[in-house]
Design an enzyme around this catalytic site. Structure first.
Site, mmCIF file in Angstrom:
data_model
loop_
_atom_site.group_PDB
_atom_site.id
_atom_site.type_symbol
_atom_site.label_atom_id
_atom_site.label_comp_id
_atom_site.label_asym_id
_atom_site.label_seq_id
_atom_site.Cartn_x
_atom_site.Cartn_y
_atom_site.Cartn_z
ATOM 1 N N LYS A 13 0.824 -1.216 0.000
ATOM 2 C CA LYS A 13 0.000 0.000 0.000
ATOM 3 C C LYS A 13 0.853 1.258 0.000
ATOM 4 O O LYS A 13 0.553 2.224 -0.711
ATOM 5 C CB LYS A 13 -0.943 0.006 1.207
ATOM 6 C CG LYS A 13 -1.966 -1.119 1.197
ATOM 7 C CD LYS A 13 -2.995 -0.962 2.300
ATOM 8 C CE LYS A 13 -2.378 -1.044 3.687
ATOM 9 N NZ LYS A 13 -1.833 -2.389 3.986
ATOM 10 N N ARG A 88 -11.514 1.179 8.481
ATOM 11 C CA ARG A 88 -10.916 -0.097 8.883
ATOM 12 C C ARG A 88 -11.965 -1.119 9.285
ATOM 13 O O ARG A 88 -11.688 -2.314 9.313
ATOM 14 C CB ARG A 88 -9.942 0.149 10.041
ATOM 15 C CG ARG A 88 -8.990 -0.998 10.333
ATOM 16 C CD ARG A 88 -8.054 -0.657 11.462
ATOM 17 N NE ARG A 88 -7.158 0.420 11.134
ATOM 18 C CZ ARG A 88 -6.000 0.277 10.516
ATOM 19 N NH1 ARG A 88 -5.600 -0.924 10.151
ATOM 20 N NH2 ARG A 88 -5.233 1.315 10.261
ATOM 21 N N ARG A 160 11.758 -4.363 12.089
ATOM 22 C CA ARG A 160 10.731 -3.958 13.040
ATOM 23 C C ARG A 160 10.292 -5.144 13.881
ATOM 24 O O ARG A 160 10.230 -6.272 13.395
ATOM 25 C CB ARG A 160 9.518 -3.370 12.313
ATOM 26 C CG ARG A 160 9.829 -2.059 11.631
ATOM 27 C CD ARG A 160 8.592 -1.298 11.211
ATOM 28 N NE ARG A 160 7.481 -2.135 10.755
ATOM 29 C CZ ARG A 160 6.471 -1.652 10.043
ATOM 30 N NH1 ARG A 160 6.444 -0.386 9.692
ATOM 31 N NH2 ARG A 160 5.478 -2.446 9.670
ATOM 32 N N ARG A 171 -2.124 -10.282 12.461
ATOM 33 C CA ARG A 171 -2.624 -9.137 11.697
ATOM 34 C C ARG A 171 -3.552 -9.597 10.578
ATOM 35 O O ARG A 171 -4.545 -8.938 10.269
ATOM 36 C CB ARG A 171 -1.449 -8.329 11.132
ATOM 37 C CG ARG A 171 -0.710 -7.553 12.219
ATOM 38 C CD ARG A 171 0.702 -7.218 11.835
ATOM 39 N NE ARG A 171 0.821 -6.066 10.982
ATOM 40 C CZ ARG A 171 1.986 -5.605 10.530
ATOM 41 N NH1 ARG A 171 3.116 -6.212 10.868
ATOM 42 N NH2 ARG A 171 2.034 -4.541 9.753
#
Length: 216
Positions: A13, A88, A160, A171
């Site tokens: 994205k 979302r 990360r 997720r």
């Protein structure tokens, strides 16, 4: 040109949003960036959000919705917008229908980036970030010139903490539960262009340009 870009973590994205921004000159509005900007600038909405965040609570929909409504009325959104990370949930999507109609900026296209889990796993676990300038690399697909070192500023690259298979799995479960219904909602309105985002960026962007060409 009023556009939503949606897809799971690692779907590209951010990369596609940068290319859309350059090509069409519409602002890329990430809800995370928008939230941080409001908090940093001590706006009324930012102060409300910070109070929830400081208490370890999620920022409620009504605050996020109000931030989005305010942001889309700024001068740089005259040509349209590219919303990333919002809506979302189905609740947010239905409220955004009202907001978009109210301000005269209805959604014209939803770009649904779709990638198989195995491809996402490789992208996520191979991603490396520069903690200083924010540049993003991949150990296989886009490695730095010197292994482990940022091309731009020479800082040591890091992985990360949430770029793991375990975190990706969680997720994806949350994405299927909360965000997939949003895509279905817009699908019923005939607004979604489903895109195979597993290929090279130039191929994916080519498909995006074709989709956006229908509303430009």
């Amino acid at each position: 040109m009023n556009v939503l870009i949606m897809g799971p973590a690692g779907a590209g994205k951010g990369t596609m949003s940068d290319l859309i921004l350059k090509e069409y000159d519409i602002p890329h509005i990430s809800t995370g960036d928008m939230l941080r900007a409001n908090v940093a600038n001590h706006t009324d909405l930012g102060n409300k959000a910070k109070a929830y965040m400081d208490a370890g609570k999620l920022v409620p929909d009504e605050v996020i919705n109000a931030m989005v409504e305010d942001r889309l009325q700024q001068p740089d959104c005259q040509k349209g917008y590219l919303l990333d990370g919002y809506p979302r949930t189905l609740v947010q999507a239905k409220e955004f229908e009202r907001i978009a109609a109210k301000i005269g900026k209805p959604v014209e296209c939803v770009l649904g980036l779709e990638v198989d889990f195995e491809v996402l796993k490789d992208r996520i676990t191979g991603r490396r970030i520069c903690p200083k300038c924010g540049a993003t690399y991949h150990i296989h697909n886009f490695p730095p010139k010197v292994e482990g070192v940022c091309d731009n500023c020479g800082e040591k690259l890091v992985q990360r903490s949430d770029d793991t298979v375990e975190k990706l799995t969680k997720r994806m479960e949350e994405y299927e539960k909360s965000t997939k219904p949003v895509i279905d909602f817009y699908d019923q309105k005939g607004l979604v262009t489903h895109l195979d985002a597993s290929g090279k960026p130039e191929a994916v962007f080519g498909a995006i340009k074709e989709a956006l060409g229908k509303i430009a």
